[in-house]
Design an enzyme around this catalytic site. Sequence first.
Site, mmCIF file in Angstrom:
data_model
loop_
_atom_site.group_PDB
_atom_site.id
_atom_site.type_symbol
_atom_site.label_atom_id
_atom_site.label_comp_id
_atom_site.label_asym_id
_atom_site.label_seq_id
_atom_site.Cartn_x
_atom_site.Cartn_y
_atom_site.Cartn_z
ATOM 1 N N LYS A 86 45.030 89.467 25.596
ATOM 2 C CA LYS A 86 46.145 89.629 24.643
ATOM 3 C C LYS A 86 46.096 88.628 23.481
ATOM 4 C CE LYS A 86 49.064 89.532 28.279
ATOM 5 N NZ LYS A 86 48.368 90.082 29.413
ATOM 6 N N GLU B 20 44.047 98.896 24.609
ATOM 7 C CA GLU B 20 45.117 99.625 25.298
ATOM 8 C C GLU B 20 45.660 98.852 26.497
ATOM 9 O OE1 GLU B 20 46.715 102.869 24.627
ATOM 10 O OE2 GLU B 20 47.921 101.706 26.020
ATOM 11 N N ASP C 148 54.696 85.915 29.030
ATOM 12 C CA ASP C 148 53.765 87.045 29.058
ATOM 13 C C ASP C 148 54.468 88.327 28.587
ATOM 14 O OD1 ASP C 148 51.073 87.953 29.706
ATOM 15 O OD2 ASP C 148 52.089 89.191 31.197
ATOM 16 N N LYS D 251 53.602 90.741 25.165
ATOM 17 C CA LYS D 251 53.467 92.212 25.160
ATOM 18 C C LYS D 251 54.441 92.838 24.155
ATOM 19 C CE LYS D 251 51.790 92.324 29.889
ATOM 20 N NZ LYS D 251 52.137 92.444 31.299
HETATM 21 N N1 LIG Z 1 44.133 91.497 36.367
HETATM 22 C C1 LIG Z 1 45.010 92.353 35.844
HETATM 23 O O1 LIG Z 1 45.710 93.098 36.530
HETATM 24 C C2 LIG Z 1 45.136 92.461 34.334
HETATM 25 C C3 LIG Z 1 45.955 93.463 33.778
HETATM 26 C C4 LIG Z 1 46.021 93.588 32.382
HETATM 27 C C5 LIG Z 1 45.329 92.689 31.584
HETATM 28 N N2 LIG Z 1 44.602 91.700 32.180
HETATM 29 C C6 LIG Z 1 43.905 90.759 31.313
HETATM 30 O O2 LIG Z 1 42.504 90.855 31.527
HETATM 31 C C7 LIG Z 1 41.902 89.591 31.286
HETATM 32 C C8 LIG Z 1 41.040 89.237 32.489
HETATM 33 O O3 LIG Z 1 41.851 89.149 33.645
HETATM 34 P P1 LIG Z 1 41.213 88.844 35.083
HETATM 35 O O4 LIG Z 1 42.294 89.057 36.061
HETATM 36 O O5 LIG Z 1 39.927 89.584 35.241
HETATM 37 O O6 LIG Z 1 40.887 87.261 34.937
HETATM 38 P P2 LIG Z 1 39.961 86.357 35.871
HETATM 39 O O7 LIG Z 1 39.718 87.010 37.193
HETATM 40 O O8 LIG Z 1 40.518 84.991 35.821
HETATM 41 O O9 LIG Z 1 38.539 86.363 35.098
HETATM 42 C C9 LIG Z 1 38.364 85.780 33.849
HETATM 43 C C10 LIG Z 1 36.874 85.769 33.511
HETATM 44 O O10 LIG Z 1 36.734 85.346 32.154
HETATM 45 C C11 LIG Z 1 35.692 84.354 32.108
HETATM 46 N N3 LIG Z 1 35.831 83.531 30.907
HETATM 47 C C12 LIG Z 1 36.784 82.610 30.608
HETATM 48 N N4 LIG Z 1 36.576 82.095 29.366
HETATM 49 C C13 LIG Z 1 35.452 82.706 28.894
HETATM 50 C C14 LIG Z 1 34.719 82.601 27.683
HETATM 51 N N5 LIG Z 1 35.096 81.777 26.702
HETATM 52 N N6 LIG Z 1 33.617 83.383 27.526
HETATM 53 C C15 LIG Z 1 33.220 84.223 28.511
HETATM 54 N N7 LIG Z 1 33.890 84.371 29.689
HETATM 55 C C16 LIG Z 1 34.972 83.613 29.872
HETATM 56 C C17 LIG Z 1 35.870 83.602 33.416
HETATM 57 O O11 LIG Z 1 34.740 82.824 33.660
HETATM 58 P P3 LIG Z 1 34.818 81.450 34.522
HETATM 59 O O12 LIG Z 1 34.869 81.906 35.938
HETATM 60 O O13 LIG Z 1 33.549 80.749 34.158
HETATM 61 O O14 LIG Z 1 36.035 80.728 34.068
HETATM 62 C C18 LIG Z 1 36.052 84.800 34.355
HETATM 63 O O15 LIG Z 1 34.801 85.386 34.640
HETATM 64 C C19 LIG Z 1 43.054 88.604 31.010
HETATM 65 O O16 LIG Z 1 43.233 88.446 29.620
HETATM 66 C C20 LIG Z 1 44.249 89.306 31.633
HETATM 67 O O17 LIG Z 1 45.479 88.930 31.015
HETATM 68 C C21 LIG Z 1 44.461 91.583 33.516
#
Ligand SMILES: NC(=O)c1ccc[n+]([C@@H]2O[C@H](COP(=O)([O-])OP(=O)(O)OC[C@H]3O[C@@H](n4cnc5c(N)ncnc54)[C@H](OP(=O)(O)O)[C@@H]3O)[C@@H](O)[C@H]2O)c1
Length: 364
Positions: free
Chosen positions: A118, A145, A218, A222
């Site tokens: 976001k 989206e 958060d 949104k």
């Molecule tokens: N999970 C949900 O239900 C959901 C729903 C809607 C939107 N989102 C959004 O989707 C995104 C990801 O969520 P998630 O749940 O998958 O998070 P997550 O499990 O914490 O994974 C984040 C990933 O991003 C990597 N990362 C962090 N900084 C980076 C950078 N500068 N360059 C490249 N990679 C980097 C992390 O690597 P490291 O391990 O090295 O830190 C990790 O692999 C967030 O913005 C979240 O708000 C998530």
Amino acid sequence: MCTTINIVLFGIGNVGSTLIKQLLEAENQIFIKQNIRIKIPVITNSQIAFFQHQGMTPTWKADLEQFSVPYRMEDIIEYVQEKKLSHLIAVDATASEALVKNYIPLIQSGFHIVSANKVANTLDSQFYEKLRSELDKYQRKFLYETNVGAGLPVIDTIRKLHQAGERILQIRGVFSGSLSYVFNNYSESGIPFSKVLRQASELGLTEPDARDDLSGKDVARKLLILARELDLKKELNQVYIQSLVPKNLNGKTTLSQFKQRLKELDPRFEQLKIQLQPGQVLRYIGQLCTQTETLEVKLVAEDKTSPIGQLQGADSVFEIYTESYGDLPLVIRGAGAGKEVTARGVLGDILRVASSIQPQVLVN
Ligand SMILES: NC(=O)c1ccc[n+]([C@@H]2O[C@H](COP(=O)([O-])OP(=O)(O)OC[C@H]3O[C@@H](n4cnc5c(N)ncnc54)[C@H](OP(=O)(O)O)[C@@H]3O)[C@@H](O)[C@H]2O)c1
């Protein structure tokens, strides 16, 4: 003619790794039905990258462990240029601001952007507009989206209505899966607030520090994203937020102290529950009114029979009031978080970009 799309995936956490799984499962079907091949020649986390110009295979996790290397953004840009990879999409499955700062160099190097993150849409307006002018200049797409409502088609619906000249008067809804669960379960049960919050945390619905959810930030992000879709020139600090974290449990209170003192939240919510009229429930909502240009995140007493009042589980709901729909809003409801639905939404955006760059067959 088949179009090959090359994805550089930033972030291989919940959403990123689920996206790889879904893509590997769906690649044949996408090829057969849409004549599009999707390859992921580069994946990265915050520290390391794995380069494989043929694309990822089901063994990508083991390959990453063995063959990944530390990287800078320039390395990725040089790699795709050297390998002459075209139809590039940078997919942002991180929550990183540092990566967002690289969107413009990526666009200038030929990348389209698909993002679950976001941040790009909630930084100041100056960045928001600069990003869009670069997208226009380089004729690239930026789809996001999943920024609001995860896999639910919220942004697309609002954008289409707005572009078609429909006057959107108000958007109200429960935008947070964790706070949806908390109030859906608290309002009509005799369970103390602190216990419901702990349950939500144990189910993995809240952030590791539940104050990140309870702060309302958060939801505010949104709301701002939706407002900007409607061309309202707003900043994050212009969103009114009723935080659910009392001042004495914020600031210097550590996470473990907060967890120990959770019961201190109970009297306030019990009091609010007592004040409800029969047939009302408590809900934590985002509300945007276009006529007054107000954006609010707040706790409300809601009629049990309304779409917001009827909510269950950890679902999200969006009520969209427009001139043509009159008093009865258009309602979008369903799972508004979770890695499967979010990754599927990201995949949907990738396919939308892919279709837009596919050569059109001219029929005589
Ligand atoms: N999970 C949900 O239900 C959901 C729903 C809607 C939107 N989102 C959004 O989707 C995104 C990801 O969520 P998630 O749940 O998958 O998070 P997550 O499990 O914490 O994974 C984040 C990933 O991003 C990597 N990362 C962090 N900084 C980076 C950078 N500068 N360059 C490249 N990679 C980097 C992390 O690597 P490291 O391990 O090295 O830190 C990790 O692999 C967030 O913005 C979240 O708000 C998530």
